[in-house]
Design an enzyme around this catalytic site. Structure first.
Site, PDB file in Angstrom:
ATOM      1  N   ASP A 118     -10.861  24.372  26.180  1.00 33.63           N
ATOM      2  CA  ASP A 118     -10.660  24.719  27.591  1.00 33.63           C
ATOM      3  C   ASP A 118     -11.876  24.271  28.401  1.00 33.63           C
ATOM      4  O   ASP A 118     -13.014  24.563  28.015  1.00 33.63           O
ATOM      5  CB  ASP A 118     -10.445  26.235  27.731  1.00 33.63           C
ATOM      6  CG  ASP A 118      -9.184  26.687  26.990  1.00 33.63           C
ATOM      7  OD1 ASP A 118      -8.215  25.916  26.962  1.00 33.63           O
ATOM      8  OD2 ASP A 118      -9.183  27.801  26.430  1.00 33.63           O
ATOM      9  N   LYS A 122     -15.356  25.681  36.543  1.00 37.08           N
ATOM     10  CA  LYS A 122     -16.223  26.337  37.547  1.00 37.08           C
ATOM     11  C   LYS A 122     -17.614  26.586  36.961  1.00 37.08           C
ATOM     12  O   LYS A 122     -17.737  27.033  35.817  1.00 37.08           O
ATOM     13  CB  LYS A 122     -15.604  27.674  37.974  1.00 37.08           C
ATOM     14  CG  LYS A 122     -14.324  27.484  38.765  1.00 37.08           C
ATOM     15  CD  LYS A 122     -13.771  28.785  39.256  1.00 37.08           C
ATOM     16  CE  LYS A 122     -12.507  28.482  40.058  1.00 37.08           C
ATOM     17  NZ  LYS A 122     -11.562  29.572  40.057  1.00 37.08           N
TER      18      LYS A 122
END
Ligand code: SAM
Length: 213
Positions: A118, A122
């Site tokens: 993943d 951010k």
């Protein structure tokens, strides 16, 4: 990864606790005993539905493979596939890989794979990226001296971030491949995500790195 609701998952995993090993921390430094042989152990973190692990276990019967996957419904799919494969050199763990040192002892792992992890794009989620330095500290401890870290992704941002992270940590980069499918690597085993993204024309990146002793 999309997860199906499988209310019978707990029961299924319990029935298959010879493949999906519960209480993983109890086997720390004893994983070869769980396999019942002294073959080297390779680990995939975030194994998904198991396609890569099964392909690798077929290709390398002289190696034991362990896949860690946090999502229960996903590991159920992986378990079904491992059962269908009939392979005896794979174990699965339904665990969070947040501290692998609780599950594996020093030098217990001979190869480590991060496939399509993943990306956590951010900045405030940087610490969750599996190539963040705190994860590298764990990998360094559980990997044996010759152990290689192999990382594949379609995500350019995560790849660039990871190369910098590996370099800053002092890892020796042995391969940096900016278009894996452009080379004829017959040993490459595709993951589910790799198949999905490459079929859409996306480039696949791969890096191989080693901790220097
Ligand atoms: N490796 C597979 C592939 O290439 O097809 C799956 C890739 S998918 C994007 C990432 C997987 O990692 C998901 O199945 C997710 O549940 C798992 N995962 C993410 N964080 C994890 C963690 N901390 N511990 C174990 N598994 C994790």
């Amino acid at each position: 990864m999309r997860q199906r609701h499988k209310p019978w998952a707990d029961e299924f995993l319990l029935e298959n606790n010879h493949l999906v090993i519960p209480s993983a921390t109890e086997h720390r430094q004893n994983w070869q005993k769980v396999f019942g042989n002294d073959k080297p152990i390779h680990l995939e973190v975030g194994t998904g539905k198991g396609q890569f692990l099964i392909g690798m276990a077929k290709q390398y019967p002289e190696i034991n493979f362990i896949g860690i996957e946090i999502a229960k419904s996903v590991i159920v799919s992986a378990t079904e596939k491992v059962i269908d494969s009939g392979l005896d050199n794979i174990l699965l763990l339904n665990e969070d890989a947040s501290d692998l040192r609780e599950i594996f002892g020093e030098n217990e792992i001979a190869g480590l794979y991060l496939n399509f992890s993943d990306p956590w794009p951010k900045n405030r989620h940087e610490k969750r990226r599996l190539t963040y330095h705190s994860f590298l500290e764990q990998y360094e401890e559980i990997l044996d001296q010759n152990g290689e870290l192999i990382f594949k992704t379609d995500n350019r941002g995560l790849f660039e971030y990871s190369l910098v992270s590996f370099n800053n940590y002092g890892l020796k980069l042995e391969e940096v491949n900016l278009d894996l499918h452009a080379i004829d690597d017959e040993t490459n085993v595709m993951t589910e995500y790799e198949e999905k993204f490459s079929s859409k024309g996306q480039v696949i990146y791969r890096c191989k790195a080693r901790f220097e002793s």
